[in-house]
Scaffold this motif. Structure first.
Motif, PDB file in Angstrom:
ATOM      1  N   SER A  54      74.261  97.485  -8.851  1.00 16.72           N
ATOM      2  CA  SER A  54      75.405  96.916  -8.136  1.00 16.72           C
ATOM      3  C   SER A  54      75.117  95.503  -7.626  1.00 16.72           C
ATOM      4  CB  SER A  54      75.782  97.814  -6.954  1.00 16.72           C
ATOM      5  OG  SER A  54      74.757  97.827  -5.968  1.00 16.72           O
ATOM      6  N   LEU A  55      73.838  95.133  -7.610  1.00 20.70           N
ATOM      7  CA  LEU A  55      73.460  93.795  -7.160  1.00 20.70           C
ATOM      8  C   LEU A  55      73.215  92.845  -8.327  1.00 20.70           C
ATOM      9  CD1 LEU A  55      70.976  94.671  -4.255  1.00 20.70           C
ATOM     10  CD2 LEU A  55      73.443  94.287  -4.147  1.00 20.70           C
ATOM     11  N   HIS A  56      73.524  93.272  -9.535  1.00 20.55           N
ATOM     12  CA  HIS A  56      73.334  92.416 -10.700  1.00 20.55           C
ATOM     13  C   HIS A  56      74.528  91.470 -10.836  1.00 20.55           C
ATOM     14  CE1 HIS A  56      70.323  95.406 -12.720  1.00 20.55           C
ATOM     15  NE2 HIS A  56      69.950  94.989 -11.522  1.00 20.55           N
ATOM     16  N   THR A  57      74.650  90.587  -9.869  1.00 19.78           N
ATOM     17  CA  THR A  57      75.730  89.601  -9.819  1.00 19.78           C
ATOM     18  C   THR A  57      75.120  88.201  -9.741  1.00 19.78           C
ATOM     19  OG1 THR A  57      75.838  89.662  -7.397  1.00 19.78           O
ATOM     20  CG2 THR A  57      77.207  91.252  -8.606  1.00 19.78           C
ATOM     21  N   PRO A  58      75.911  87.154 -10.019  1.00 22.58           N
ATOM     22  CA  PRO A  58      75.368  85.785  -9.984  1.00 22.58           C
ATOM     23  C   PRO A  58      74.705  85.420  -8.662  1.00 22.58           C
ATOM     24  CG  PRO A  58      77.489  85.788 -11.092  1.00 22.58           C
ATOM     25  CD  PRO A  58      77.290  87.179 -10.557  1.00 22.58           C
ATOM     26  N   MET A  59      75.296  85.812  -7.528  1.00 20.68           N
ATOM     27  CA  MET A  59      74.730  85.442  -6.234  1.00 20.68           C
ATOM     28  C   MET A  59      73.322  86.003  -6.066  1.00 20.68           C
ATOM     29  SD  MET A  59      76.092  86.189  -2.358  1.00 20.68           S
ATOM     30  CE  MET A  59      75.460  87.864  -2.291  1.00 20.68           C
ATOM     31  N   TYR A  60      73.145  87.270  -6.426  1.00 17.96           N
ATOM     32  CA  TYR A  60      71.833  87.902  -6.266  1.00 17.96           C
ATOM     33  C   TYR A  60      70.851  87.419  -7.337  1.00 17.96           C
ATOM     34  CZ  TYR A  60      73.889  90.815  -2.705  1.00 17.96           C
ATOM     35  OH  TYR A  60      74.493  91.243  -1.562  1.00 17.96           O
ATOM     36  N   PHE A  61      71.383  87.026  -8.484  1.00 14.52           N
ATOM     37  CA  PHE A  61      70.516  86.407  -9.492  1.00 14.52           C
ATOM     38  C   PHE A  61      69.936  85.105  -8.941  1.00 14.52           C
ATOM     39  CE2 PHE A  61      69.921  83.298 -12.888  1.00 14.52           C
ATOM     40  CZ  PHE A  61      69.041  83.967 -13.714  1.00 14.52           C
ATOM     41  N   LEU A  62      70.742  84.334  -8.225  1.00  9.31           N
ATOM     42  CA  LEU A  62      70.265  83.084  -7.630  1.00  9.31           C
ATOM     43  C   LEU A  62      69.229  83.347  -6.535  1.00  9.31           C
ATOM     44  CD1 LEU A  62      73.608  81.059  -7.429  1.00  9.31           C
ATOM     45  CD2 LEU A  62      71.710  80.725  -9.023  1.00  9.31           C
ATOM     46  N   ILE A  63      69.406  84.442  -5.791  1.00 14.45           N
ATOM     47  CA  ILE A  63      68.408  84.813  -4.777  1.00 14.45           C
ATOM     48  C   ILE A  63      67.088  85.172  -5.463  1.00 14.45           C
ATOM     49  CG2 ILE A  63      67.811  86.533  -3.023  1.00 14.45           C
ATOM     50  CD1 ILE A  63      70.757  86.660  -2.253  1.00 14.45           C
ATOM     51  N   CYS A  64      67.154  85.883  -6.582  1.00 16.35           N
ATOM     52  CA  CYS A  64      65.942  86.211  -7.351  1.00 16.35           C
ATOM     53  C   CYS A  64      65.268  84.941  -7.859  1.00 16.35           C
ATOM     54  CB  CYS A  64      66.294  87.107  -8.544  1.00 16.35           C
ATOM     55  SG  CYS A  64      66.334  88.857  -8.161  1.00 16.35           S
ATOM     56  N   ASN A  65      66.073  84.034  -8.361  1.00 16.26           N
ATOM     57  CA  ASN A  65      65.531  82.772  -8.869  1.00 16.26           C
ATOM     58  C   ASN A  65      64.803  82.017  -7.761  1.00 16.26           C
ATOM     59  OD1 ASN A  65      65.294  80.530 -10.811  1.00 16.26           O
ATOM     60  ND2 ASN A  65      66.755  79.495  -9.480  1.00 16.26           N
ATOM     61  N   LEU A  66      65.398  81.968  -6.578  1.00 16.08           N
ATOM     62  CA  LEU A  66      64.762  81.289  -5.450  1.00 16.08           C
ATOM     63  C   LEU A  66      63.470  81.988  -5.049  1.00 16.08           C
ATOM     64  CD1 LEU A  66      64.954  79.021  -3.319  1.00 16.08           C
ATOM     65  CD2 LEU A  66      66.211  80.633  -1.856  1.00 16.08           C
ATOM     66  N   ALA A  67      63.455  83.316  -5.100  1.00 20.09           N
ATOM     67  CA  ALA A  67      62.246  84.075  -4.751  1.00 20.09           C
ATOM     68  C   ALA A  67      61.116  83.772  -5.726  1.00 20.09           C
ATOM     69  CB  ALA A  67      62.557  85.568  -4.729  1.00 20.09           C
ATOM     70  N   ILE A  68      61.435  83.689  -7.014  1.00 20.34           N
ATOM     71  CA  ILE A  68      60.423  83.361  -8.019  1.00 20.34           C
ATOM     72  C   ILE A  68      59.870  81.959  -7.783  1.00 20.34           C
ATOM     73  CG2 ILE A  68      60.057  82.909 -10.484  1.00 20.34           C
ATOM     74  CD1 ILE A  68      62.134  85.134 -11.022  1.00 20.34           C
ATOM     75  N   VAL A  69      60.766  81.020  -7.488  1.00 16.55           N
ATOM     76  CA  VAL A  69      60.347  79.642  -7.199  1.00 16.55           C
ATOM     77  C   VAL A  69      59.457  79.606  -5.967  1.00 16.55           C
ATOM     78  CG1 VAL A  69      61.151  77.348  -6.517  1.00 16.55           C
ATOM     79  CG2 VAL A  69      62.374  78.609  -8.296  1.00 16.55           C
ATOM     80  N   ASP A  70      59.819  80.344  -4.930  1.00 16.12           N
ATOM     81  CA  ASP A  70      59.022  80.370  -3.695  1.00 16.12           C
ATOM     82  C   ASP A  70      57.604  80.870  -3.966  1.00 16.12           C
ATOM     83  OD1 ASP A  70      60.941  79.382  -1.960  1.00 16.12           O
ATOM     84  OD2 ASP A  70      61.798  81.348  -1.561  1.00 16.12           O
ATOM     85  N   MET A  71      57.484  81.914  -4.765  1.00 15.16           N
ATOM     86  CA  MET A  71      56.152  82.454  -5.067  1.00 15.16           C
ATOM     87  C   MET A  71      55.322  81.463  -5.876  1.00 15.16           C
ATOM     88  SD  MET A  71      56.577  86.567  -5.668  1.00 15.16           S
ATOM     89  CE  MET A  71      57.800  86.476  -6.964  1.00 15.16           C
ATOM     90  N   VAL A 285      60.446  81.354   5.080  1.00 16.68           N
ATOM     91  CA  VAL A 285      61.750  81.611   5.711  1.00 16.68           C
ATOM     92  C   VAL A 285      62.746  82.197   4.714  1.00 16.68           C
ATOM     93  CG1 VAL A 285      63.747  80.518   6.815  1.00 16.68           C
ATOM     94  CG2 VAL A 285      61.425  79.868   7.496  1.00 16.68           C
ATOM     95  N   ASN A 286      62.751  81.684   3.488  1.00  9.29           N
ATOM     96  CA  ASN A 286      63.770  82.088   2.508  1.00  9.29           C
ATOM     97  C   ASN A 286      63.856  83.599   2.296  1.00  9.29           C
ATOM     98  OD1 ASN A 286      64.272  79.379   2.212  1.00  9.29           O
ATOM     99  ND2 ASN A 286      63.263  79.166   0.237  1.00  9.29           N
ATOM    100  N   PRO A 287      62.759  84.282   1.948  1.00  8.37           N
ATOM    101  CA  PRO A 287      62.880  85.733   1.727  1.00  8.37           C
ATOM    102  C   PRO A 287      63.216  86.499   3.003  1.00  8.37           C
ATOM    103  CG  PRO A 287      60.574  85.050   1.626  1.00  8.37           C
ATOM    104  CD  PRO A 287      61.390  83.800   1.651  1.00  8.37           C
ATOM    105  N   LEU A 288      62.707  86.042   4.148  1.00  5.22           N
ATOM    106  CA  LEU A 288      63.024  86.722   5.407  1.00  5.22           C
ATOM    107  C   LEU A 288      64.510  86.605   5.727  1.00  5.22           C
ATOM    108  CD1 LEU A 288      59.951  85.693   7.615  1.00  5.22           C
ATOM    109  CD2 LEU A 288      60.364  87.875   6.473  1.00  5.22           C
ATOM    110  N   ILE A 289      65.063  85.415   5.506  1.00  2.00           N
ATOM    111  CA  ILE A 289      66.485  85.195   5.767  1.00  2.00           C
ATOM    112  C   ILE A 289      67.341  86.110   4.907  1.00  2.00           C
ATOM    113  CG2 ILE A 289      68.376  83.559   5.381  1.00  2.00           C
ATOM    114  CD1 ILE A 289      67.001  83.141   8.014  1.00  2.00           C
ATOM    115  N   TYR A 290      67.031  86.182   3.620  1.00  2.00           N
ATOM    116  CA  TYR A 290      67.863  86.994   2.733  1.00  2.00           C
ATOM    117  C   TYR A 290      67.616  88.487   2.914  1.00  2.00           C
ATOM    118  CZ  TYR A 290      69.651  82.823   0.561  1.00  2.00           C
ATOM    119  OH  TYR A 290      70.294  81.633   0.356  1.00  2.00           O
ATOM    120  N   CYS A 291      66.424  88.850   3.383  1.00  2.00           N
ATOM    121  CA  CYS A 291      66.163  90.265   3.702  1.00  2.00           C
ATOM    122  C   CYS A 291      66.957  90.692   4.933  1.00  2.00           C
ATOM    123  CB  CYS A 291      64.673  90.476   3.960  1.00  2.00           C
ATOM    124  SG  CYS A 291      63.735  90.984   2.500  1.00  2.00           S
TER     125      CYS A 291
END
Length: 314
Positions: A54-71, A285-291
């Motif tokens: 249910s989270l396989h949407t563009p918005m959550y894809f962008l959150i995943c992309n940001l998480a990968i970049v952060d790591m 901050v990024n992952p904490l904010i989105y969590c």
């Protein structure tokens, strides 16, 4: 500009940015804790989004992309810093150092692009909600994201090629990890000649994305003023997390630019501290904010936590 590499056969560099620290292991432990939280938070976001259809949407894809970049961004700097501070090994071989530089600056570029793409998503969601699903499609966001990765990796491949061709005569990097300025200043060249291109690109990427984000939010503010009270609250909730991410990324960089422009000369230790904060701060901050702020992710995190507590109490 020079074209030969390793004039005096330099095969490794010495990281000296932490030499003035009185308690290096204490600083190393702090960085280790922050880095561990970055990995934990980013991995949690990715796993929750990937595992829930249910989270396989563009918005959550962008959150995943940001998480990968952060790591990637935090790892490129943290590995060297932790090795120096906790293990006591201050030397980095030439090729790993160049690879770390590639990943570090690519992560910096991708951070700006990722935040810009998220601003585009928020702009369409608030200013044109009825057409959101026809404009922000998964394929379109995937294409835009892949394009930003290709642009960033291509540019950094070109920059790495320049670095690889430099004639090195100083085996010392005065910073806390391997980056472009450190490697250029370790070479027998005039560093100003090599900062022009990367400064121009950084200017366009930084101010281009920031300008787009500012214009996006001016449009969003204009639309929000026409909304009802409930609509304004929902719009604020939608944009709040992204605004914090924007501030955490851009504020340290603008502070550095402003301090430079007003003629304030920072000590090397102060510049290193600012660089570390600008690297690890947003990634923490990024992952904490989105969590914590994204309802769907927060509910699933709480559910996992309650399940683990329930199992441990049995």
């Amino acid at each position: 500009m020079a074209t030969r590499n390793n004039t005096v056969g330099i095969t490794e560099f010495i990281i000296t940015g932490f030499n003035d620290l009185e308690h290096p292991k204490a600083v190393g432990i702090v960085i280790l804790i922050i880095y561990s939280l970055i990995l934990l938070g980013s991995t949690t976001n990715i796993c929750i989004i990937v595992s829930d259809k249910s989270l396989h949407t563009p918005m959550y894809f962008l959150i995943c992309n940001l998480a990968i970049v952060d790591m990637m961004y935090s790892s490129s700097a943290s590995v060297t810093m932790l090795t120096v501070l906790l293990v006591g090994v201050k030397t980095v071989s030439y090729k790993p150092c160049a690879a770390q530089m590639f990943l570090y600056h690519m992560g910096d570029l991708m951070e700006a692009f990722a935040i810009g793409l998220m601003a585009f998503d928020r702009l369409v969601a608030i200013s044109n909600p009825l057409r959101y699903h026809s404009i922000i499609t998964t394929n379109r966001i995937l294409l835009l994201t892949i394009t930003t990765w290709i642009i960033s990796s291509s540019f950094m491949g070109f920059i790495t090629g320049i670095v690889d061709g430099l004639p090195y005569c100083r085996p010392v990097i005065k910073y806390t990890f391997c980056d472009y300025p450190g490697l250029v200043r370790a070479a027998c060249v005039n560093p100003d000649d090599y900062f022009v291109l990367i400064t121009i690109v950084a200017f366009f990427v930084l101010f281009g994305n920031f300008g787009f984000i500012v214009l996006s939010y001016l449009k969003i503010i204009w639309v929000v003023f026409k909304m009802s009270s409930d609509g304004r609250k929902q719009a604020f909730s939608t944009c709040f997390s992204h605004l914090i991410v924007v501030a955490c990324y851009f504020v340290p960089r603008f502070v550095s630019i402003i301090l430079t422009r007003v003629g304030l000369v920072l000590a090397l230790s102060e510049r290193n501290g600012l660089a570390i904060a600008a690297t690890l701060g947003p990634s923490l901050v990024n992952p904490l904010i989105y969590c914590l702020w994204t309802k769907e992710i927060r509910i699933r995190v709480l559910r996992i936590f309650k399940s683990s507590v329930g199992v441990s109490n049995k």
